[in-house]
Design an enzyme around this catalytic site. Structure first.
Site, PDB file in Angstrom:
ATOM      1  N   ARG A  67      64.076  14.843  75.230  1.00 21.33           N
ATOM      2  CA  ARG A  67      63.026  15.850  75.417  1.00 21.33           C
ATOM      3  C   ARG A  67      62.508  15.610  76.830  1.00 21.33           C
ATOM      4  O   ARG A  67      62.048  14.515  77.135  1.00 21.33           O
ATOM      5  CB  ARG A  67      61.934  15.675  74.369  1.00 21.33           C
ATOM      6  CG  ARG A  67      62.516  15.752  72.947  1.00 21.33           C
ATOM      7  CD  ARG A  67      61.472  16.116  71.916  1.00 21.33           C
ATOM      8  NE  ARG A  67      61.946  15.832  70.565  1.00 21.33           N
ATOM      9  CZ  ARG A  67      62.433  16.742  69.725  1.00 21.33           C
ATOM     10  NH1 ARG A  67      62.539  17.993  70.083  1.00 21.33           N
ATOM     11  NH2 ARG A  67      62.807  16.404  68.512  1.00 21.33           N
TER      12      ARG A  67
ATOM     13  N   ASP B  22      65.205  25.953  69.560  1.00 25.10           N
ATOM     14  CA  ASP B  22      64.502  27.015  70.299  1.00 25.10           C
ATOM     15  C   ASP B  22      63.852  26.521  71.595  1.00 25.10           C
ATOM     16  O   ASP B  22      63.821  27.247  72.591  1.00 25.10           O
ATOM     17  CB  ASP B  22      63.495  27.742  69.392  1.00 25.10           C
ATOM     18  CG  ASP B  22      62.500  26.803  68.767  1.00 25.10           C
ATOM     19  OD1 ASP B  22      62.678  25.569  68.857  1.00 25.10           O
ATOM     20  OD2 ASP B  22      61.511  27.297  68.174  1.00 25.10           O
TER      21      ASP B  22
ATOM     22  N   ASP C 200      67.057  22.240  61.381  1.00 24.97           N
ATOM     23  CA  ASP C 200      66.025  23.056  60.721  1.00 24.97           C
ATOM     24  C   ASP C 200      66.465  24.450  60.277  1.00 24.97           C
ATOM     25  O   ASP C 200      65.776  25.090  59.488  1.00 24.97           O
ATOM     26  CB  ASP C 200      64.818  23.220  61.657  1.00 24.97           C
ATOM     27  CG  ASP C 200      64.101  21.896  61.878  1.00 24.97           C
ATOM     28  OD1 ASP C 200      64.220  21.022  61.014  1.00 24.97           O
ATOM     29  OD2 ASP C 200      63.437  21.742  62.919  1.00 24.97           O
TER      30      ASP C 200
ATOM     31  N   ASP D   9      66.233  27.166  61.943  1.00 26.75           N
ATOM     32  CA  ASP D   9      65.079  28.029  62.227  1.00 26.75           C
ATOM     33  C   ASP D   9      65.302  28.946  63.429  1.00 26.75           C
ATOM     34  O   ASP D   9      64.367  29.309  64.123  1.00 26.75           O
ATOM     35  CB  ASP D   9      63.827  27.160  62.464  1.00 26.75           C
ATOM     36  CG  ASP D   9      64.009  26.175  63.618  1.00 26.75           C
ATOM     37  OD1 ASP D   9      65.146  26.053  64.117  1.00 26.75           O
ATOM     38  OD2 ASP D   9      63.025  25.544  64.017  1.00 26.75           O
TER      39      ASP D   9
ATOM     40  N   ARG E  84      59.023  22.002  59.922  1.00 26.19           N
ATOM     41  CA  ARG E  84      57.627  22.293  60.316  1.00 26.19           C
ATOM     42  C   ARG E  84      57.330  23.777  60.181  1.00 26.19           C
ATOM     43  O   ARG E  84      56.238  24.161  59.792  1.00 26.19           O
ATOM     44  CB  ARG E  84      57.387  21.837  61.763  1.00 26.19           C
ATOM     45  CG  ARG E  84      56.942  20.391  61.866  1.00 26.19           C
ATOM     46  CD  ARG E  84      56.466  20.090  63.266  1.00 26.19           C
ATOM     47  NE  ARG E  84      57.525  20.290  64.230  1.00 26.19           N
ATOM     48  CZ  ARG E  84      58.315  19.311  64.687  1.00 26.19           C
ATOM     49  NH1 ARG E  84      58.137  18.078  64.275  1.00 26.19           N
ATOM     50  NH2 ARG E  84      59.269  19.559  65.558  1.00 26.19           N
TER      51      ARG E  84
ATOM     52  N   THR F 114      70.518  22.373  65.459  1.00 31.05           N
ATOM     53  CA  THR F 114      69.265  21.797  64.949  1.00 31.05           C
ATOM     54  C   THR F 114      69.347  21.773  63.430  1.00 31.05           C
ATOM     55  O   THR F 114      69.889  22.702  62.837  1.00 31.05           O
ATOM     56  CB  THR F 114      68.032  22.615  65.421  1.00 31.05           C
ATOM     57  OG1 THR F 114      66.900  22.211  64.647  1.00 31.05           O
ATOM     58  CG2 THR F 114      68.207  24.105  65.231  1.00 31.05           C
TER      59      THR F 114
ATOM     60  N   GLY G  98      66.021  17.651  69.410  1.00 23.94           N
ATOM     61  CA  GLY G  98      66.386  16.712  68.343  1.00 23.94           C
ATOM     62  C   GLY G  98      67.890  16.719  68.120  1.00 23.94           C
ATOM     63  O   GLY G  98      68.510  17.774  68.158  1.00 23.94           O
TER      64      GLY G  98
HETATM   65  P1  ATP Z   1      64.630  20.838  67.683  1.00 25.97           P
HETATM   66  O1  ATP Z   1      64.623  22.148  66.945  1.00 25.97           O
HETATM   67  O2  ATP Z   1      65.612  19.893  67.119  1.00 25.97           O
HETATM   68  O3  ATP Z   1      63.271  20.242  67.883  1.00 25.97           O
HETATM   69  P2  ATP Z   1      64.446  21.941  70.348  1.00 25.97           P
HETATM   70  O4  ATP Z   1      65.491  22.393  71.298  1.00 25.97           O
HETATM   71  O5  ATP Z   1      63.538  23.014  69.822  1.00 25.97           O
HETATM   72  O6  ATP Z   1      65.197  21.163  69.185  1.00 25.97           O
HETATM   73  P3  ATP Z   1      62.325  20.821  71.969  1.00 25.97           P
HETATM   74  O7  ATP Z   1      61.851  19.415  72.091  1.00 25.97           O
HETATM   75  O8  ATP Z   1      61.357  21.864  71.570  1.00 25.97           O
HETATM   76  O9  ATP Z   1      63.594  20.773  71.001  1.00 25.97           O
HETATM   77  O10 ATP Z   1      62.936  21.265  73.385  1.00 25.97           O
HETATM   78  C1  ATP Z   1      63.920  20.481  74.045  1.00 25.97           C
HETATM   79  C2  ATP Z   1      63.672  20.489  75.529  1.00 25.97           C
HETATM   80  O11 ATP Z   1      63.763  21.825  76.035  1.00 25.97           O
HETATM   81  C3  ATP Z   1      62.292  20.018  75.974  1.00 25.97           C
HETATM   82  O12 ATP Z   1      62.185  18.618  76.020  1.00 25.97           O
HETATM   83  C4  ATP Z   1      62.192  20.630  77.349  1.00 25.97           C
HETATM   84  O13 ATP Z   1      62.898  19.865  78.299  1.00 25.97           O
HETATM   85  C5  ATP Z   1      62.909  21.977  77.157  1.00 25.97           C
HETATM   86  N1  ATP Z   1      61.899  23.008  76.911  1.00 25.97           N
HETATM   87  C6  ATP Z   1      61.248  23.276  75.760  1.00 25.97           C
HETATM   88  N2  ATP Z   1      60.325  24.243  75.925  1.00 25.97           N
HETATM   89  C7  ATP Z   1      60.389  24.600  77.238  1.00 25.97           C
HETATM   90  C8  ATP Z   1      59.676  25.520  78.068  1.00 25.97           C
HETATM   91  N3  ATP Z   1      58.713  26.294  77.570  1.00 25.97           N
HETATM   92  N4  ATP Z   1      60.012  25.598  79.367  1.00 25.97           N
HETATM   93  C9  ATP Z   1      60.974  24.821  79.890  1.00 25.97           C
HETATM   94  N5  ATP Z   1      61.675  23.913  79.167  1.00 25.97           N
HETATM   95  C10 ATP Z   1      61.394  23.802  77.871  1.00 25.97           C
END
Ligand code: ATP
Length: 328
Positions: free
Chosen positions: A76, A107, A132, A134, A176, A130, A15
């Site tokens: 994503r 994360d 959040d 978190d 969340r 992010t 995000g």
């Molecule tokens: P936010 O906290 O804003 O949601 P985020 O980094 O946690 O940010 P995610 O959508 O969970 O957002 O993850 C971003 C991208 O990281 C995913 O679209 C994917 O490409 C990669 N990613 C997430 N989890 C994994 C995983 N277990 N293995 C490999 N790549 C991953």
């Protein structure tokens, strides 16, 4: 690694958050300052897989410190969740002679970065971006402060209409798994009740508390509800339940949604992003890798990326008490 560090790539993932541009700018300018080449990867891991990257210089990032979102775009990427996708991404890093990758995200993005490091022995650094807040190992994530200010401003406006009509508003905010936005914005905007994922208040206690407030002379109320609250009801069901069990109020629901991600970053987020961006490049120069750069008690710190993915030890008890006391 210091001797051969020459080319660094940076991407934003997950995000978007206000301040991501300021973080990219700091990474690019730190590279320029320390005589390193910097490459910007577009659309997060998706762009890495599709080889969408180009060199950035100090002038490429002019006039972006004040802009929300991320000019590198975020995405994503489902493909990056597969080992074939990551293999392709790694192939492109090698083909472009990149020595290390800086990932600005949450994360999920860090989990992906860690896999890249473990599977291909490729150096990565995480910067927490992010709204959040978190992530373990940092007091603040980039974008959180701006989101808080956006939420407080929105609640202030909703309060005007709530008090003009004796209305009770349930306002859903992002979070969340973490109640940081709800709790802090709730206190800052003078909410009567705050529901967060970390604490199950129970619907009966909520109704009792609202009845008590009404008896003390309150004629309108604001309840801030984090997305991941534990009431077991969605915000609209919760609104209906409150309306059925509380006399004398019209109940309205407002979901703040994506406005919480937008807007110009606050000064705090710009400075935080600048510190963490510079910190990430300096950490690579010191030979560090597979870490997250964070802020703890105003100091730029680092912890292993693996540890950043562990559950946060965030104590909300004091804030919950402050919220209870200041809403009597
Ligand atoms: P936010 O906290 O804003 O949601 P985020 O980094 O946690 O940010 P995610 O959508 O969970 O957002 O993850 C971003 C991208 O990281 C995913 O679209 C994917 O490409 C990669 N990613 C997430 N989890 C994994 C995983 N277990 N293995 C490999 N790549 C991953």
């Amino acid at each position: 690694m210091t001797e051969k560090l020459k080319n660094i790539a940076v991407l934003t993932s997950g995000g978007d958050a206000p301040g991501m541009n300021a973080a990219i700018r700091a990474v690019v300018r730190a590279c320029s300052f320390y005589d390193l080449n910097c490459f910007g990867v577009y659309k997060g891991y998706e762009g890495l897989i599709n080889n969408e990257m180009e060199p950035l210089n100090a002038r490429s990032v002019r006039n972006i410190i004040n802009k929300g979102g991320t000019f590198l775009k975020s995405a994503r990427s489902k493909a990056f969740m597969t080992s074939e996708g990551r293999k392709k991404a790694h192939g492109n890093l090698i083909a472009n002679q990149i020595d290390a990758l800086i990932v600005i995200g949450g994360d999920g993005s860090f989990t992906g970065a860690l896999k890249l490091s473990e599977e291909f022995d490729f150096p990565v650094i995480g910067i927490p971006g992010t709204i959040d807040n978190d992530i373990n190992g940092t007091d603040y994530t980039i974008g959180y402060d701006t989101a808080l200010n956006t939420v407080v401003e929105a609640i202030d406006k909703i309060r005007d209409t709530a008090s003009s009509h004796n209305r009770l508003f349930l306002i859903e905010v992002m979070g969340r798994d973490a109640g940081d936005i709800a709790l802090n914005a709730g206190i800052g905007a003078g909410a009567e009740e705050i529901l967060i994922p970390e604490e199950d208040m129970g619907i009966d206690r909520l109704i009792d508390s609202l009845k008590k407030s009404k008896k003390t002379g309150k004629t309108s109320s604001i309840i801030v509800v984090a997305e991941g609250d534990k009431s077991g009801k969605n915000i609209f069901e919760l609104g209906e339940h409150v309306e059925q069990h509380l006399d004398g109020y019209e109940v309205r629901v407002s979901v703040l949604g994506h406005i919480q991600r937008g807007g110009a970053p606050s000064c705090y987020d710009r400075v935080l992003a600048s510190k963490l961006g510079v910190g990430a490049v300096e950490a690579l120069l010191e030979g560090k890798r597979d870490i997250m750069i964070g802020i703890v008690h105003k100091d730029v710190t680092s912890i292993p990326l693996k540890q950043a993915l562990e559950k946060r030890d965030h104590q909300h008890d004091r804030l919950i008490k402050v919220a209870d006391i200041t809403s009597v």
